[in-house]
Design an enzyme around this catalytic site. Structure first.
Site, PDB file in Angstrom:
ATOM      1  N   SER A 220      -5.940   0.539   9.564  1.00 42.16           N
ATOM      2  CA  SER A 220      -6.691  -0.399   8.713  1.00 42.16           C
ATOM      3  C   SER A 220      -5.756  -1.234   7.848  1.00 42.16           C
ATOM      4  O   SER A 220      -6.150  -2.307   7.375  1.00 42.16           O
ATOM      5  CB  SER A 220      -7.700   0.344   7.836  1.00 42.16           C
ATOM      6  N   GLY A 221      -4.501  -0.779   7.675  1.00 40.88           N
ATOM      7  CA  GLY A 221      -3.501  -1.579   6.953  1.00 40.88           C
ATOM      8  C   GLY A 221      -3.246  -2.912   7.613  1.00 40.88           C
ATOM      9  O   GLY A 221      -2.832  -3.866   6.952  1.00 40.88           O
TER      10      GLY A 221
ATOM     11  N   HIS B  23      -3.236   6.289   4.273  1.00 40.70           N
ATOM     12  CA  HIS B  23      -1.830   6.492   4.656  1.00 40.70           C
ATOM     13  C   HIS B  23      -1.371   7.853   4.126  1.00 40.70           C
ATOM     14  O   HIS B  23      -1.728   8.238   3.008  1.00 40.70           O
ATOM     15  CB  HIS B  23      -0.919   5.439   4.025  1.00 40.70           C
TER      16      HIS B  23
ATOM     17  N   LYS C 226      10.089  -3.261   1.819  1.00 41.67           N
ATOM     18  CA  LYS C 226       9.150  -3.384   0.689  1.00 41.67           C
ATOM     19  C   LYS C 226       9.191  -2.085  -0.115  1.00 41.67           C
ATOM     20  O   LYS C 226       9.182  -2.101  -1.347  1.00 41.67           O
ATOM     21  CB  LYS C 226       7.714  -3.620   1.184  1.00 41.67           C
TER      22      LYS C 226
ATOM     23  N   CYS D 209       0.809  -1.226   0.000  1.00 40.92           N
ATOM     24  CA  CYS D 209       0.000   0.000   0.000  1.00 40.92           C
ATOM     25  C   CYS D 209       0.846   1.282   0.000  1.00 40.92           C
ATOM     26  O   CYS D 209       0.568   2.215  -0.767  1.00 40.92           O
ATOM     27  CB  CYS D 209      -0.936  -0.007   1.205  1.00 40.92           C
TER      28      CYS D 209
HETATM   29  P1  NAP Z   1      -8.383  -8.810   7.708  1.00 35.18           P
HETATM   30  O1  NAP Z   1      -9.371  -7.720   7.832  1.00 35.18           O
HETATM   31  O2  NAP Z   1      -7.778  -9.369   8.945  1.00 35.18           O
HETATM   32  O3  NAP Z   1      -9.050 -10.007   6.868  1.00 35.18           O
HETATM   33  C1  NAP Z   1      -8.401 -11.220   6.663  1.00 35.18           C
HETATM   34  C2  NAP Z   1      -9.189 -12.062   5.671  1.00 35.18           C
HETATM   35  O4  NAP Z   1      -8.481 -13.269   5.400  1.00 35.18           O
HETATM   36  C3  NAP Z   1     -10.551 -12.482   6.198  1.00 35.18           C
HETATM   37  O5  NAP Z   1     -11.439 -12.592   5.121  1.00 35.18           O
HETATM   38  C4  NAP Z   1     -10.254 -13.871   6.764  1.00 35.18           C
HETATM   39  O6  NAP Z   1     -11.381 -14.707   6.812  1.00 35.18           O
HETATM   40  C5  NAP Z   1      -9.287 -14.387   5.724  1.00 35.18           C
HETATM   41  N1  NAP Z   1      -8.465 -15.463   6.251  1.00 35.18           N
HETATM   42  C6  NAP Z   1      -7.553 -15.392   7.235  1.00 35.18           C
HETATM   43  N2  NAP Z   1      -7.010 -16.617   7.451  1.00 35.18           N
HETATM   44  C7  NAP Z   1      -7.582 -17.457   6.577  1.00 35.18           C
HETATM   45  C8  NAP Z   1      -7.456 -18.859   6.306  1.00 35.18           C
HETATM   46  N3  NAP Z   1      -6.591 -19.629   6.972  1.00 35.18           N
HETATM   47  N4  NAP Z   1      -8.212 -19.390   5.324  1.00 35.18           N
HETATM   48  C9  NAP Z   1      -9.089 -18.620   4.652  1.00 35.18           C
HETATM   49  N5  NAP Z   1      -9.263 -17.305   4.855  1.00 35.18           N
HETATM   50  C10 NAP Z   1      -8.522 -16.737   5.812  1.00 35.18           C
HETATM   51  O7  NAP Z   1      -7.137  -8.386   6.828  1.00 35.18           O
HETATM   52  P2  NAP Z   1      -7.060  -7.390   5.568  1.00 35.18           P
HETATM   53  O8  NAP Z   1      -6.648  -6.050   6.032  1.00 35.18           O
HETATM   54  O9  NAP Z   1      -8.272  -7.511   4.733  1.00 35.18           O
HETATM   55  O10 NAP Z   1      -5.771  -7.953   4.810  1.00 35.18           O
HETATM   56  C11 NAP Z   1      -5.727  -9.234   4.243  1.00 35.18           C
HETATM   57  C12 NAP Z   1      -4.353  -9.430   3.593  1.00 35.18           C
HETATM   58  O11 NAP Z   1      -4.220  -8.540   2.499  1.00 35.18           O
HETATM   59  C13 NAP Z   1      -3.145  -9.093   4.475  1.00 35.18           C
HETATM   60  O12 NAP Z   1      -2.729 -10.158   5.255  1.00 35.18           O
HETATM   61  C14 NAP Z   1      -2.091  -8.703   3.482  1.00 35.18           C
HETATM   62  O13 NAP Z   1      -1.443  -9.854   2.975  1.00 35.18           O
HETATM   63  C15 NAP Z   1      -2.891  -8.106   2.375  1.00 35.18           C
HETATM   64  N6  NAP Z   1      -2.876  -6.636   2.419  1.00 35.18           N
HETATM   65  C16 NAP Z   1      -2.148  -6.002   1.513  1.00 35.18           C
HETATM   66  C17 NAP Z   1      -2.110  -4.645   1.497  1.00 35.18           C
HETATM   67  C18 NAP Z   1      -1.255  -3.973   0.528  1.00 35.18           C
HETATM   68  O14 NAP Z   1      -0.345  -3.328   0.948  1.00 35.18           O
HETATM   69  N7  NAP Z   1      -1.514  -4.053  -0.749  1.00 35.18           N
HETATM   70  C19 NAP Z   1      -2.836  -3.904   2.400  1.00 35.18           C
HETATM   71  C20 NAP Z   1      -3.589  -4.558   3.343  1.00 35.18           C
HETATM   72  C21 NAP Z   1      -3.599  -5.934   3.331  1.00 35.18           C
HETATM   73  P3  NAP Z   1     -12.260 -14.854   8.189  1.00 35.18           P
HETATM   74  O15 NAP Z   1     -13.116 -13.625   8.264  1.00 35.18           O
HETATM   75  O16 NAP Z   1     -13.062 -16.085   7.937  1.00 35.18           O
HETATM   76  O17 NAP Z   1     -11.290 -14.977   9.310  1.00 35.18           O
HETATM   77  N1  12T Z   2       2.132  -5.503   7.559  1.00 37.91           N
HETATM   78  O1  12T Z   2       0.778  -6.311   2.029  1.00 37.91           O
HETATM   79  O2  12T Z   2       0.491  -3.814   8.655  1.00 37.91           O
HETATM   80  O3  12T Z   2       2.841  -6.265   2.601  1.00 37.91           O
HETATM   81  O4  12T Z   2      -0.075  -2.137   7.391  1.00 37.91           O
HETATM   82  C1  12T Z   2       0.430  -4.372   4.029  1.00 37.91           C
HETATM   83  C2  12T Z   2       0.113  -3.678   5.186  1.00 37.91           C
HETATM   84  C3  12T Z   2       1.862  -5.807   5.241  1.00 37.91           C
HETATM   85  C4  12T Z   2       1.660  -6.052   2.829  1.00 37.91           C
HETATM   86  C5  12T Z   2       0.350  -3.288   7.557  1.00 37.91           C
HETATM   87  C6  12T Z   2       1.564  -5.123   6.398  1.00 37.91           C
HETATM   88  C7  12T Z   2       1.300  -5.399   4.072  1.00 37.91           C
HETATM   89  C8  12T Z   2       0.699  -4.045   6.349  1.00 37.91           C
END
Ligand code: NAP
Ligand code: 12T
Length: 341
Positions: free
Chosen positions: A163-164, A246, A217, A133
């Site tokens: 929220s990240g 951010h 990153k 992000c």
């Molecule tokens: P979040 O609100 O904690 O949501 C996590 C999601 O993953 C929920 O849908 C959860 O399902 C699911 N999940 C977790 N463990 C699982 C498993 N073992 N099997 C199936 N589903 C599972 O997190 P988020 O902020 O949406 O972020 C999710 C991921 O996106 C992060 O870990 C990161 O890798 C990535 N991300 C990337 C960026 C970026 O910089 N581009 C930014 C933010 C996040 P349940 O509701 O059923 O638990």
């Molecule tokens: N730890 O996708 O905590 O590499 O804000 C994104 C956001 C990892 C990622 C965070 C993180 C990623 C966060």
């Protein structure tokens, strides 16, 4: 391999999360040609209903066979889940757009920001990585500067919203804020220190170098996206008590002479950027204004008084939208547009 269709079967892995929910709403907002939508999450969420396209979809368990018939799979359930399940999605013939850090630096995986390096997306492709992000919003602003002035060095400090780190971190900031105002002890789950009324110079894990993984990153992904390993990036990433969006203070040093007024005009012409820079009216980009919106906002554009070839910028974007879900959907749009041509 992705084939041209009128409507695509799209799976969202991690559909119940902070990013996944926005993937659903952004697919809908942008009228992405979805035939069937499969909302996948852990066994805990099976049967939960999520709003989509005026109705609702029922959450299914993310399993190896969940990708049968899926054309495009958007992953946002963490790196471990991507490592385990992305290969199964590919095996079933889906193109994976992965939002985790698992594959971003793999040599054969394109790391794409559509406004910046659409050429990195070469067909046929099986897996595309969505950048971090903080990197996404920075490179959207850096790209035109690199093209015009050739960037040598970037010094960046981030002010990253909770929220990240997902829905649990949003809940933690709100709960701790209430506790602090009530004079109660602050309960910690997600972060090692209270985030309410505080700033934590710590995002993702520490490495032996003393930098965090989040900082590295920004170094490595910026170079890969701008396809230039000579660009030096010197980052400090900080978590601040903000819910959404951010902010980044960025110092950019260039090879050619750079002028702040010219930069302002140049950035104002870029797709995906909105310049907000009228100090006389107290107008500059703010996290609270960027939340829920698509553009990368740039302001405080000014000369570096200590260097001839440098400017300072303040860059703000919604980390869950341009930093994650929106960029992923834009990659999917680019993929299907390529097929149509
Ligand atoms: P979040 O609100 O904690 O949501 C996590 C999601 O993953 C929920 O849908 C959860 O399902 C699911 N999940 C977790 N463990 C699982 C498993 N073992 N099997 C199936 N589903 C599972 O997190 P988020 O902020 O949406 O972020 C999710 C991921 O996106 C992060 O870990 C990161 O890798 C990535 N991300 C990337 C960026 C970026 O910089 N581009 C930014 C933010 C996040 P349940 O509701 O059923 O638990
Ligand atoms: N730890 O996708 O905590 O590499 O804000 C994104 C956001 C990892 C990622 C965070 C993180 C990623 C966060």
């Amino acid at each position: 391999m992705l084939k041209k269709k009128d409507r695509y079967t799209v799976a969202v892995a991690g559909a119940t999360g902070a990013v996944g929910r926005r993937m659903l709403s952004i697919l809908e907002e942008r009228a992405f040609p979805v035939g069937r939508l499969r909302a996948l999450a852990s066994a805990r969420s099976v049967g939960q209903k999520l709003p989509f396209a005026g109705g609702e979809v029922s959450v299914e368990e993310l399993r190896e066979d969940a990708f049968e018939g899926v054309d495009i799979a958007l992953f946002s359930a963490g790196g471990g889940v991507s490592q385990e399940f992305a290969p199964h999605a590919v095996r079933h013939g889906a193109v994976v757009i992965d939002n985790s850090s698992a594959f971003r630096m793999d040599k054969d995986v394109p790391l794409v920001v559509p406004e910046v390096n659409p050429e990195a997306l070469k067909n046929p492709v099986t897996l595309v990585a969505n950048p971090n992000c903080s990197t996404i919003q920075m490179v959207v602003a850096l790209k035109p500067l690199h093209d015009h002035y050739r960037i040598r060095r970037v010094v960046v400090s981030t002010y990253q919203s909770v929220s990240g780190s997902g829905q649990k971190a949003i809940d933690e900031l709100l709960a701790q804020s209430r506790q602090a105002l009530a004079g109660e002890p602050l309960e910690k789950r997600v972060y090692p220190h209270p985030i309410a009324f505080n700033c934590l110079p710590h995002i993702d894990v520490f490495l032996d170098s003393g930098y965090t993984k989040e900082e590295m990153k920004m170094v490595n992904e910026t170079r890969k996206i701008l396809a230039d390993n000579t660009i030096e990036v010197c980052p400090t990433t900080v978590r601040v008590p903000v819910l959404y969006a951010h902010s980044e203070a960025v110092n950019v040093e260039t090879e050619k002479n750079i002028d702040a007024a010219e930069v302002r005009a140049l950035l104002a012409r870029q797709p995906g950027i909105e310049v907000v820079d009228r100090p006389e009216a107290n107008a500059y980009p703010l996290a609270r204004d960027a939340a829920g919106r698509d553009p990368v906002y740039v302001g405080r554009i000014r000369a570096d008084l200590t260097r001839k070839n440098a400017v300072n910028l303040w860059i703000v974007a919604d980390n869950l939208r341009k930093g994650a879900a929106l960029n992923a959907v834009q990659i999917a749009e680019l993929l299907i547009r390529r097929l149509a041509n």
